[in-house]
Write an enzyme that holds these catalytic residues in place. Structure first.
Site, PDB file in Angstrom:
ATOM      1  CE  LYS A 135      -9.813  36.127  14.467  1.00  0.00           C
ATOM      2  NZ  LYS A 135     -11.018  36.177  15.312  1.00  0.00           N
ATOM      3  CD  GLU A 455     -13.915  32.418  16.905  1.00  0.00           C
ATOM      4  OE1 GLU A 455     -12.785  32.932  17.019  1.00  0.00           O
ATOM      5  OE2 GLU A 455     -14.912  32.859  17.490  1.00  0.00           O
ATOM      6  CB  SER A 481     -14.190  31.770  20.546  1.00  0.00           C
ATOM      7  OG  SER A 481     -14.502  32.867  21.365  1.00  0.00           O
TER       8      SER A 481
END
Length: 589
Positions: A135, A455, A481
């Site tokens: 991220k 995730e 993921s």
């Protein structure tokens, strides 16, 4: 697509830093800066923020400090004054499979917000940004586009793969090994050996997972120096390129050049989508590209992503769906190898601008051509459409994402087995309370409902490790993921918390997924769905407090990027008192 030449913007950028430094009334400001070691000469130069997510929480970020130090040298050599600062990073590896994952996607917004606060709060003239974990890459790119000051992005690089029993091993080997132990296919002793062998250096995960996918996006958008995305983290050449990044940002400040919003356009966003599709990249790109576009004021949602994915061939043989890793692609020619193949095949906008001020077509003129093994030509594509597909239907009217690269079958139909959260599903999977042919449904894990949109690599890796990877499907309003493989559909929109159809699914319902037709449907009549909708009771929200509470109130839907503000920000013109020109008051007698 068009390859017409496009001149780089020649307008020279005014120095924002002067508002904080020049004049009589800025005497205290300069005093503070002298306390940091600056002199008159340093304060007269442009100020460049050199930001990284350096930290010890993940190997992804541990290669960043030396690179940011090199960038500071580059800024100084280029005639600027570097100002180093850091921002947060939440490791997807360490937050996986527990409630900490709620903070992973949120950290993207925290990163963008924090960089905006520092750059605007200190009136910096430019940014050089370094990111390593999933991220952190979109977060820093979003900040650059939001601030729209001269900027250069640089990825920290992937780790080198390990080796187990003579074969390459990565962290994915360890994740899937847990499932193999639960079925008796692997001993705990051997898994311990994999644990020690699979991650031998600092850097991000080495497959075409989210970090490497978004690194490729940074080059595709023109925000990064070509050749930086796939280079391993431990290669010393990175330090030279980091120094060059500092010199380049100073050239843009000095001579005028492309700002982030000159680079992030509809054409470059489509180019980035094509690069993701062509390499079987992470489904998370379908979340991050709309968010980056949002910062530029460009409406670019999951439908726009879907159109590019559908028309782009899969040409790269990269993990998790394929064979090769980032290091292998780097030695074959890097991102330029992929982009050259796509350009030759007519799948890119060659007139999109790059960081150098040249068009993409000009930049790729001397790029290597497809090697035929790691990257193929478009005429010999692995598949006619990209490795990532957007599905629509009554179960996901606003879209859902699935990675099809490496799938043996593109159609699946089975009975739903519904779980209200990830933990309930993980418990059932570990106990093997599911069967071949099931469609496992995990809901209440969307951006708002999670909150945080976790995730599900922990669950999907267990399933794959148990040898059930393509014998079941998994559907969720949460994320996956980039390392996830199998028939795994995520990002279902609308999410359950927003009244999406996924909230109406009951165990035993049949669900049909057709990746060839790009559809996903709940095989229940409209009348029955309407009855369920009417009978559905609103979920009682738990008190969250802190970051999660603020995020849940602000976050938008996944198909629009799961963003938290209204879009393109234009900084107002600064106003100030010209006290330096004012006459001093007469002394009182």
């Amino acid at each position: 697509m068009s390859t017409a030449k496009k001149k780089s913007p020649a307008k020279k950028h005014a120095l924002r830093s002067r508002i904080a430094l020049d004049g009589l009334d800025r005497t205290p400001h300069r005093a503070f800066l002298r306390a940091t070691g600056l002199d008159d000469a340093a304060m007269a130069r442009p100020f460049v923020g050199v930001v990284s997510t350096h930290g010890e929480n993940t190997p992804c970020s541990m290669s960043l400090r030396p690179q940011s130090d090199a960038a500071k040298v580059g800024v100084a050599v280029g005639g600027g004054t570097p100002r180093e600062f850091t921002t947060v990073s939440v490791s997807d590896g360490m937050s996986q499979a527990h409630s900490g994952m709620k903070f992973s996607l949120i950290s993207r917004e925290l990163i963008a917000d924090s960089i905006e606060a520092v750059v605007r709060g200190h009136a910096y003239d430019g940014i050089v940004g370094f990111a390593g974990c999933d991220k952190t890459l979109p977060g820093i790119m979003m900040a650059m586009v939001r601030c729209n000051v001269p900027s250069v992005f640089m990825y920290g690089g992937a780790m080198l793969p390990g080796e187990h029993r003579g074969k390459p091993a990565t962290v994915l080997t360890a994740y899937e090994g847990v499932g193999a132990v639960l079925t008796g296919e692997l001993s705990e002793e051997e898994l311990k050996q994999i644990e020690r062998e699979c991650a031998p250096t600092v850097g991000s995960c080495p497959g075409q997972f989210t970090a490497n996918t978004m690194a490729m996006v940074s080059e595709s958008l023109g925000l990064a120096i070509p050749g930086t995305a796939m280079m391993p983290a431990v290669y010393s050449e990175r330090l030279a390129l980091a120094r060059l990044s500092g010199e380049i940002v100073m050239k843009i400040i000095r001579d005028g050049g492309p700002l982030p919003r000159d680079l992030v356009t509809r054409k470059s966003l489509e180019n980035a989508c094509a690069a993701v599709a062509a390499t079987g990249g992470s489904t998370n790109a379908g979340l991050h590209l709309p968010a980056i576009a949002h910062e530029a004021g460009i409406k670019f949602d999951l439908d726009d992503v879907a159109k590019v994915f559908a028309r782009t061939p899969l040409i790269a043989n990269l993990q998790p769906g394929g064979k090769y890793l980032a290091r292998d692609l780097h030695h074959a020619g890097g991102v330029n190898l992929v982009m050259r193949s796509l350009l030759d095949g007519g799948f890119l906008h060659g007139d999109a601008l790059t960081l150098s001020g040249k068009t993409l077509a000009q930049s790729l003129r001397n790029a290597p051509r497809a090697d035929g093994e790691i990257v193929r030509s478009c005429k010999q594509a692995i598949a006619d459409t990209g490795g990532v597909v957007v599905l629509k239907g009554n179960l996901a009217p606003d879209g859902a994402l699935v990675k099809v690269a490496g799938l043996k079958s593109l159609v699946f139909e089975g009975k739903a087995r519904v779980f209200e959260c990830e933990e309930d599903c993980a418990e059932a999977v570990m106990a093997r309370r599911y069967s071949a042919g099931d469609v496992i449904v995990i809901r209440n894990e969307g951006p708002k409902g999670g909150p945080g949109m976790r995730e599900m690599l922990g669950v999907t890796a267990l399933i794959y490790g148990q040898g059930m990877g393509e014998k079941v499907a998994l559907v969720t309003d949460g994320r996956f993921s980039g390392a996830t493989r199998g028939m795994c559909i995520g990002y279902v929109c609308p999410e359950a918390a927003s009244g999406g159809a996924i909230a109406l699914v009951k165990s035993g319902d049949r669900i049909r997924i057709d990746c060839e037709k790009a559809t996903m449907d709940l095989l229940v009549s409209r009348t029955e769905l309407a009855r369920r909708q009417k009978a559905m009771k609103p979920k009682v929200a738990e008190r969250l407090g802190g970051t999660l509470e603020k995020y849940a109130k602000l976050v938008g839907p996944a198909n629009l990027g799961a963003v938290t503000h209204s879009g393109k920000v234009t900084w107002p013109r600064e106003k100030r008192l010209e006290l330096a020109k004012a006459k001093p008051m007469a002394k009182r007698k």
